[in-house]
Structures are given as structure tokens and as C-alpha cells.
Write a protein that holds these residues in place. Structure first.
Motif, PDB file in Angstrom:
ATOM      1  N   MET A   1     114.478  38.246  -8.053  1.00  0.00           N
ATOM      2  CA  MET A   1     115.798  38.657  -7.588  1.00  0.00           C
ATOM      3  C   MET A   1     115.659  39.845  -6.648  1.00  0.00           C
ATOM      4  O   MET A   1     114.752  40.656  -6.800  1.00  0.00           O
ATOM      5  CB  MET A   1     116.694  39.026  -8.772  1.00  0.00           C
ATOM      6  CG  MET A   1     117.046  37.841  -9.662  1.00  0.00           C
ATOM      7  SD  MET A   1     118.250  38.257 -10.928  1.00  0.00           S
ATOM      8  CE  MET A   1     117.219  39.214 -12.038  1.00  0.00           C
ATOM      9  N   GLY A   2     116.592  39.991  -5.720  1.00  0.00           N
ATOM     10  CA  GLY A   2     116.531  41.092  -4.766  1.00  0.00           C
ATOM     11  C   GLY A   2     117.323  40.777  -3.518  1.00  0.00           C
ATOM     12  O   GLY A   2     118.143  39.859  -3.491  1.00  0.00           O
ATOM     13  N   ILE A   3     117.046  41.557  -2.472  1.00  0.00           N
ATOM     14  CA  ILE A   3     117.706  41.371  -1.184  1.00  0.00           C
ATOM     15  C   ILE A   3     116.636  41.215  -0.119  1.00  0.00           C
ATOM     16  O   ILE A   3     115.445  41.340  -0.399  1.00  0.00           O
ATOM     17  CB  ILE A   3     118.631  42.566  -0.861  1.00  0.00           C
ATOM     18  CG1 ILE A   3     117.834  43.872  -0.880  1.00  0.00           C
ATOM     19  CG2 ILE A   3     119.782  42.618  -1.856  1.00  0.00           C
ATOM     20  CD1 ILE A   3     118.655  45.102  -0.539  1.00  0.00           C
ATOM     21  N   VAL A   4     117.067  40.950   1.111  1.00  0.00           N
ATOM     22  CA  VAL A   4     116.112  40.836   2.211  1.00  0.00           C
ATOM     23  C   VAL A   4     116.152  42.108   3.041  1.00  0.00           C
ATOM     24  O   VAL A   4     117.119  42.893   2.992  1.00  0.00           O
ATOM     25  CB  VAL A   4     116.411  39.603   3.097  1.00  0.00           C
ATOM     26  CG1 VAL A   4     116.192  38.326   2.298  1.00  0.00           C
ATOM     27  CG2 VAL A   4     117.816  39.657   3.672  1.00  0.00           C
ATOM     28  N   MET A   5     115.099  42.338   3.810  1.00  0.00           N
ATOM     29  CA  MET A   5     114.978  43.562   4.604  1.00  0.00           C
ATOM     30  C   MET A   5     116.121  43.717   5.593  1.00  0.00           C
ATOM     31  O   MET A   5     116.521  44.839   5.933  1.00  0.00           O
ATOM     32  CB  MET A   5     113.636  43.578   5.336  1.00  0.00           C
ATOM     33  CG  MET A   5     112.467  44.079   4.522  1.00  0.00           C
ATOM     34  SD  MET A   5     112.722  45.763   3.890  1.00  0.00           S
ATOM     35  CE  MET A   5     113.021  46.674   5.397  1.00  0.00           C
ATOM     36  N   GLU A   6     116.659  42.617   6.064  1.00  0.00           N
ATOM     37  CA  GLU A   6     117.774  42.695   7.009  1.00  0.00           C
ATOM     38  C   GLU A   6     118.956  43.416   6.374  1.00  0.00           C
ATOM     39  O   GLU A   6     119.666  44.198   7.034  1.00  0.00           O
ATOM     40  CB  GLU A   6     118.184  41.300   7.457  1.00  0.00           C
ATOM     41  CG  GLU A   6     119.249  41.313   8.549  1.00  0.00           C
ATOM     42  CD  GLU A   6     119.594  39.915   9.024  1.00  0.00           C
ATOM     43  OE1 GLU A   6     119.577  39.672  10.237  1.00  0.00           O
ATOM     44  OE2 GLU A   6     119.867  39.050   8.151  1.00  0.00           O
ATOM     45  N   ASP A   7     119.177  43.162   5.046  1.00  0.00           N
ATOM     46  CA  ASP A   7     120.276  43.838   4.346  1.00  0.00           C
ATOM     47  C   ASP A   7     120.039  45.342   4.269  1.00  0.00           C
ATOM     48  O   ASP A   7     120.983  46.142   4.364  1.00  0.00           O
ATOM     49  CB  ASP A   7     120.428  43.266   2.930  1.00  0.00           C
ATOM     50  CG  ASP A   7     120.818  41.797   2.954  1.00  0.00           C
ATOM     51  OD1 ASP A   7     121.510  41.391   3.898  1.00  0.00           O
ATOM     52  OD2 ASP A   7     120.428  41.067   2.019  1.00  0.00           O
ATOM     53  N   ILE A   8     118.778  45.740   4.089  1.00  0.00           N
ATOM     54  CA  ILE A   8     118.453  47.170   3.997  1.00  0.00           C
ATOM     55  C   ILE A   8     118.640  47.859   5.349  1.00  0.00           C
ATOM     56  O   ILE A   8     119.214  48.952   5.436  1.00  0.00           O
ATOM     57  CB  ILE A   8     117.016  47.350   3.476  1.00  0.00           C
ATOM     58  CG1 ILE A   8     116.936  46.885   2.012  1.00  0.00           C
ATOM     59  CG2 ILE A   8     116.562  48.795   3.609  1.00  0.00           C
ATOM     60  CD1 ILE A   8     115.551  46.954   1.416  1.00  0.00           C
ATOM     61  N   VAL A   9     118.156  47.221   6.395  1.00  0.00           N
ATOM     62  CA  VAL A   9     118.280  47.808   7.735  1.00  0.00           C
ATOM     63  C   VAL A   9     119.742  47.968   8.122  1.00  0.00           C
ATOM     64  O   VAL A   9     120.112  48.890   8.865  1.00  0.00           O
ATOM     65  CB  VAL A   9     117.524  46.938   8.764  1.00  0.00           C
ATOM     66  CG1 VAL A   9     117.797  47.422  10.191  1.00  0.00           C
ATOM     67  CG2 VAL A   9     116.032  46.964   8.483  1.00  0.00           C
ATOM     68  N   ASP A  10     120.599  47.101   7.605  1.00  0.00           N
ATOM     69  CA  ASP A  10     122.025  47.161   7.947  1.00  0.00           C
ATOM     70  C   ASP A  10     122.793  48.194   7.128  1.00  0.00           C
ATOM     71  O   ASP A  10     123.993  48.406   7.372  1.00  0.00           O
ATOM     72  CB  ASP A  10     122.668  45.790   7.731  1.00  0.00           C
ATOM     73  CG  ASP A  10     122.226  44.781   8.786  1.00  0.00           C
ATOM     74  OD1 ASP A  10     121.740  45.219   9.841  1.00  0.00           O
ATOM     75  OD2 ASP A  10     122.348  43.561   8.539  1.00  0.00           O
ATOM     76  N   LEU A  11     122.147  48.840   6.154  1.00  0.00           N
ATOM     77  CA  LEU A  11     122.830  49.860   5.365  1.00  0.00           C
ATOM     78  C   LEU A  11     123.191  51.061   6.253  1.00  0.00           C
ATOM     79  O   LEU A  11     122.460  51.408   7.191  1.00  0.00           O
ATOM     80  CB  LEU A  11     121.943  50.321   4.209  1.00  0.00           C
ATOM     81  CG  LEU A  11     121.654  49.311   3.097  1.00  0.00           C
ATOM     82  CD1 LEU A  11     120.611  49.872   2.128  1.00  0.00           C
ATOM     83  CD2 LEU A  11     122.937  48.951   2.348  1.00  0.00           C
ATOM     84  N   LYS A  12     124.300  51.730   5.912  1.00  0.00           N
ATOM     85  CA  LYS A  12     124.757  52.874   6.697  1.00  0.00           C
ATOM     86  C   LYS A  12     123.714  53.995   6.724  1.00  0.00           C
ATOM     87  O   LYS A  12     123.500  54.648   7.754  1.00  0.00           O
ATOM     88  CB  LYS A  12     126.077  53.400   6.125  1.00  0.00           C
ATOM     89  CG  LYS A  12     126.688  54.542   6.938  1.00  0.00           C
ATOM     90  CD  LYS A  12     128.040  54.922   6.396  1.00  0.00           C
ATOM     91  CE  LYS A  12     128.642  56.073   7.206  1.00  0.00           C
ATOM     92  NZ  LYS A  12     128.785  55.774   8.630  1.00  0.00           N
ATOM     93  N   VAL A  13     123.035  54.187   5.593  1.00  0.00           N
ATOM     94  CA  VAL A  13     122.050  55.253   5.512  1.00  0.00           C
ATOM     95  C   VAL A  13     120.863  55.006   6.439  1.00  0.00           C
ATOM     96  O   VAL A  13     120.124  55.937   6.781  1.00  0.00           O
ATOM     97  CB  VAL A  13     121.562  55.422   4.049  1.00  0.00           C
ATOM     98  CG1 VAL A  13     120.664  54.257   3.652  1.00  0.00           C
ATOM     99  CG2 VAL A  13     120.860  56.756   3.831  1.00  0.00           C
ATOM    100  N   MET A  14     120.706  53.742   6.869  1.00  0.00           N
ATOM    101  CA  MET A  14     119.576  53.381   7.725  1.00  0.00           C
ATOM    102  C   MET A  14     119.993  53.206   9.189  1.00  0.00           C
ATOM    103  O   MET A  14     119.224  52.675   9.993  1.00  0.00           O
ATOM    104  CB  MET A  14     118.933  52.080   7.225  1.00  0.00           C
ATOM    105  CG  MET A  14     118.324  52.150   5.836  1.00  0.00           C
ATOM    106  SD  MET A  14     116.784  53.095   5.817  1.00  0.00           S
ATOM    107  CE  MET A  14     115.681  51.962   6.652  1.00  0.00           C
TER     108      MET A  14
END
Length: 557
Positions: A1-14
Motif C-alpha cells: 500500500m502507498g502512493i506514487v511519487m507523482e502524488d508527493i511531488v504535487d504536494l504543496k510542501v514540495m
């Protein structure tokens, strides 16, 4: 289970982060956790981990920094994010080359972005995704359960699975017959199930990125003609019921959610087969009871009985011969444990029923069959005046195929066919039962006996109920029985062989492999012990009558 890197890059903090390498892999790179690591890496980074670093300790040592990045890549991490501006001013070109060579995602963020904020937002995103996946898996589990309980088919189960995982799936039963298929390559299934030639290789360990998933240890992976597919065995009541097959394009398609969905699908299939088996067992029990009632209950064939037979798939208006069969095997005789005996009988019944069905289909004749106390009762559709030929042809086929599978199996068959009025099923069963009993008592176990061949013995059996007849027979034969027992001879068999050849001494001597004088000596002994003359027609008839009654084994001491 988890998310993909695209979701992380799209975070506001990033939003101030810069993807240096691996941009093309953002959509298909899974992240299950986030951590901060500095040198050394050792075993502190796990697979699918999003790694943050400041590069402290490496600012003045580019070789050490390169080794650090290589160690992170080799650990199986999803990506490495480097905070620049303090210890690492700019990401060195050599580090970029190392990341590009490994198709690894390398990200740069400004020093001012706090790692704690990144960690918090990434963990929140993973938690939200995990909760969504759990809810989705639970909803699917409930849908699959409802599908089975509401009478859905295996095809309906596969449609639900495919809708959620987008992977070709198929189901085979324990006989390796495909029961349902949703976009699965039929050529692969045919080779895997042994219905077509091809190369099959089973991997010792399946190539799945989620070794920690509970389903992993139950998974089999095959290469079939250079095509990859996976297989899960379906169990219910501790018995293998079939196989769930699936064929992802690549191992990475088997995500945690996909594996959970497959696990729920496996449970639904097991529940389906359990329900199917319960229905089949009930139907078999109804059929068994119906056939036993036909055989053992003296009843008229009313419209109600005919209709019940039709509902069970039987046409009682046809002509049927009844066959009662008994079996003996070395294995069954050696079993002293009752559970072992019952298990062997159950297995034997399966093979017998399988060959009855096969012979019935090959000959194009209807059959009704059941088992009763270790014996099989078969009603075979037959022609009125060729029933013996029909029965022999049918039993030849059954015995031949059974001998191929169970070489130590012996058969004994009794056959009856009632042409009169009344309950033909009851009458023909009792004819078959009588034929089998008479042959076994008189000649021992084995062979086929038609009721017509035992009519004389059937009449003799009726006389055994007369005590006066029994007493006279015992008086006549007792001296012969005692003599045979004491001298280890067989005068009774000698006499019956003599009668068979109508008093021809030469033929009798050859049949018994005796010298002529030895035979004459035995015949004189028979006359002396019984006080009956073998040349006197009445005496000869009386002695044969007595021997036949005695050989039916009704009143031996």
C-alpha cells in the motif's frame, strides 16, 4: 500500500522542489514510507521508501557522497531528495549521472523547507491512500460475498475482479476445466492445464514486489511459452477445489491493493465452490434415495413418481436392466482401520461412478446408479430382447477402464430384467440381487450372472425353507462331507463333474486330470458312502439335487 511519487511531488510542501532525474518514472514509482538518512546508509533504508537527506558529512568528500547515493539506490528506495544551500550547495554533476544511469528519481529542495513538514504531509498522504485502499478492498469483499450468496456465477466474480484490478483472470476447477475466463490467454491455460503442448517452467520463488503480503507464500508463478502467469489454489473444506489464474503485464502491477483484491476473490471462489458442492451433495443424496426406493420399495409407478424422476433427470418410461455389482480389492481387505476403509470405499465409488458415466455417454444409453453398503446398483437403459448383449457391452467398457486404473480390483455382477407388469424396478433389482447371491454362494466371488441362468437354483433356494427337505439332504451328503474333510479329497466336486459330462468316464477323468482307474475308485466310494447307485436315474437325480442344495451354502454346519 502507498502512493506514487507523482502524488508527493504535487504536494504543496514540495512546490519548490525540482525533479533532477527520473521524471518519467514519477507515475509508476510507489512510495510506502518516508525517512531522513545521512551517511552511512547500511541497512537503514528499505524498499519503496522516500528518502530525505541534507548530505551532512559529505560536503567536502564527493567520493563519499557518490557512495552514499549509490547505497540509497541499491537499497530499493523510491527516490532521494537532497536539501541544498547549507552542506550541499548544488547537486554535483557526477551524482546526477549516477542517478540517470540507474533511472533513479533524484530531487532537489531548498534548505528552508523543513523536513518535518515534508514528512508530515507525505505520511498524511500515504495514510489517506491506505485508508482509501482498505475501504475499497472492504467494499469489494462485501460485493463478492453478496454476489456468491445471491446466486452469482464464477463469471460474475471475475467481472468484479477485473473491474477493480484491470488484469486478465480465469478460474479452473480441480479437474483443470476452465469454468470462467475474463480476457485471459486461452493458449496459456490450455498448456498449463495439459490440454495442449508447450513449455512450462515453474519458478521456485514468484517475482512479486510484495514479499511481505500474506498471499505471497501461496502464489505460484509460471512461464508458459515465454509468457508469465500466476496461479493461486482455491481451497474449501481442506480440499483443493480449483485455481485462480491471473496475468499482469509486469510484476509491478501486483500492488498491495491488487493483492488484497485477489485475496478477497480467492475467498469468494472458495465460498462459491463450497456452495456448489453443498448443492451437488444434496442433489446426489436425493437421487440416491430415489433410486434406492425404486429398487427396494414395492410400489406402483404413479404419475407422482414419474414426475419426481423427471425432475431428477430420469426417464422411468424406458426399459431398464438392473445390475448389482460388488468389488473386492487387496487394499480394502488389508485395511483394519474403519476410517481407512471408508476412505478407500469413497475413492473406489468415485472411480466406479466415473466409468459408469463414461460408458453411458459412449453407448448413448441412460443410466441411474447409486451405492448401497459397498455395492453399486445400476439401472441401464436397454432393448427388451437384446438386454444381455447391451449389459455385457456396458460392463466390458466399465471393467476395462477400471482395470487400467485399479489393477487389483475384482468384480462380481448380478443382472436382472423384468418384463412383466408391476414395479419393474423392484422386480429387476431383486432378480439381480438373487443372481449375485446364488453365484457367490455356489461358486465364490466373481464373474457375471444373469437371473435367467439361476432359475433352477432359485427354485432350490425356496426348498431350503422346508426343514424336512434339509434333514434328508444332510443325511445323504453328511458321509461325503465328512470323508472329504477327513481325507482332504473332493468327492462332491468329482460327482458334479461326472454329471456335467453325463456319466462319460473318459471326459470326466480328463477334466479332473485323473487316471481312469482313480476316477472309478472315487465313483465307487461315492456310491458306498451315499448308498445310491450312479447308474440309477432316480438315485443320480436325488444325489445331484442334494448336492445343488448343499452348494447353495444354506445349511452347512
Amino acid at each position: 500500500m502507498g502512493i506514487v511519487m507523482e502524488d508527493i511531488v504535487d504536494l504543496k510542501v514540495m512546490e519548490e522542489a525540482k525533479v533532477i532525474t527520473g521524471n518519467q518514472h514519477l507515475k509508476d514509482t510507489t512510495v510506502e514510507w518516508v525517512s531522513v538518512i545521512e551517511v552511512p546508509v547500511e541497512n537503514f533504508v528499505r524498499k519503496h521508501e522516500f528518502v530525505l537527506t541534507t548530505g551532512i558529512g559529505c560536503a567536502d568528500d564527493p567520493i563519499l557522497f557518490e557512495k552514499f547515493v549509490q547505497d540509497v539506490i541499491q537499497s530499493g528506495a523510491s527516490a532521494l531528495t537532497i536539501a541544498t544551500g547549507r552542506h550541499i550547495t548544488n547537486v554535483p554533476e557526477r551524482i546526477v549521472e549516477v542517478a540517470e544511469a540507474s533511472d533513479f528519481i533524484l530531487i532537489e529542495i531548498p534548505w528552508k523547507v523543513r523536513f518535518s513538514d515534508v514528512i508530515q504531509d507525505v505520511i498524511d498522504a500515504i495514510s489517506r491512500e491506505n485508508e482509501w485502499e482498505r475501504e475499497k478492498a472492504e467494499q469489494l469483499r462485501q460485493q463478492l460475498t453478496d454476489c456468491v450468496l445471491s446466486g452469482g456465477s464464477l463469471k460474475d466474480i471475475l467481472e468484479l475482479l477485473h473491474r477493480n484490478i484491470k488484469i486478465p483472470v480465469a478460474i479452473s476447477d480441480q479437474r483443470q476445466i476452465v469454468r470462467a475466463n475474463y480476457e485471459f490467454d486461452t493458449d496459456v491455460i490450455d498448456v498449463l492445464n495439459g490440454h495442449a503442448e508447450g513449455d512450462i517452467k515453474k519458478l521456485e520463488q514468484p517475482e512479486v514486489p510484495l514479499e511481505e503480503h500474506p498471499l505471497y507464500h501461496h502464489l505460484d508463478q509460471y512461464y508458459v511459452n515465454d509468457k508469465t502467469c500466476y496461479e493461486l489454489s482455491i481451497f474449501s473444506n481442506d480440499k483443493k477445489q480449483g485455481y485462480l489464474l491471473f496475468k499482469p503485464k509486469k510484476p509491478e502491477d501486483l500492488t498491495w491493493l491488487t493483492m488484497n483484491v485477489l485475496e478477497h476473490g480467492l475467498t469468494a471462489c472458495a465460498l462459491y465452490f463450497l456452495t456448489e458442492n453443498a448443492i451437488e451433495t444434496t442433489e446426489i443424496r436425493l437421487k440416491d434415495n430415489f433410486i434406492l426406493d425404486l429398487a427396494k420399495e414395492k410400489q406402483e409407478l404413479t404419475t407422482k413418481i414419474l414426475s419426481k424422476g423427471e425432475l431428477l433427470g430420469y426417464d422411468l418410461t424406458k426399459s431398464y436392466a438392473c445390475i448389482v455389482g460388488d468389488f473386492q480389492t487387496v487394499d480394502l481387505e488389508e485395511h483394519e482401520n474403519d476410517r481407512s476403509m471408508q476412505s478407500s470405499l469413497h475413492s473406489l465409488n468415485y472411480y466406479v461412478q466415473k466409468e459408469i458415466t463414461h460408458a453411458s455417454q459412449q453407448l448413448g444409453r441412460k443410466t441411474m446408479s447409486t451405492f448401497d453398503d459397498g455395492e453399486v446398483i445400476i439401472y441401464l437403459e436397454t432393448d427388451d430382447f437384446a438386454y444381455q448383449e447391451n449389459v455385457n457391452h456396458f460392463l466390458d467398457m466399465v471393467e476395462r477402464r477400471l482395470h487400467d486404473q485399479l489393477t487389483n480390483l475384482d468384480f462380481a455382477w448380478g443382472v436382472g430384467f423384468h418384463r412383466g407388469d408391476g414395479n419393474v424396478f423392484y422386480e429387476s433389482y431383486h432378480q439381480a440381487r438373487t443372481a449375485l447371491d446364488i453365484h457367490t454362494r455356489q461358486y465364490g466371488f466373481g464373474e457375471r450372472t444373469f437371473f435367467e441362468e439361476t432359475k433352477v437354483n432359485h427354485l432350490l433356494l425356496m426348498l431350503t425353507h422346508d426343514r424336512e427337505v434339509v434333514r434328508h439332504v444332510q443325511e445323504i451328503l453328511q458321509p461325503l462331507v465328512d470323508y472329504d474333510h477327513k481325507r482332504k479329497t473332493d468327492l462332491i466336486q468329482t460327482f458334479m463333474t461326472y454329471q456335467k459330462y453325463k456319466g462319460n468316464v473318459s471326459q470326466t477323468a480328463r477334466a479332473l486330470n485323473l487316471h481312469r482307474q482313480s476316477l472309478l475308485y472315487r465313483l465307487r466310494n461315492i456310491e458306498k458312502l451315499t448308498k445310491l447307485s450312479l447308474v440309477d436315474a432316480d438315485d443320480s437325480f436325488l444325489l445331484e439335487f442334494s448336492v445343488r442344495l448343499w452348494m447353495l451354502n444354506q445349511f452347512r454346519d
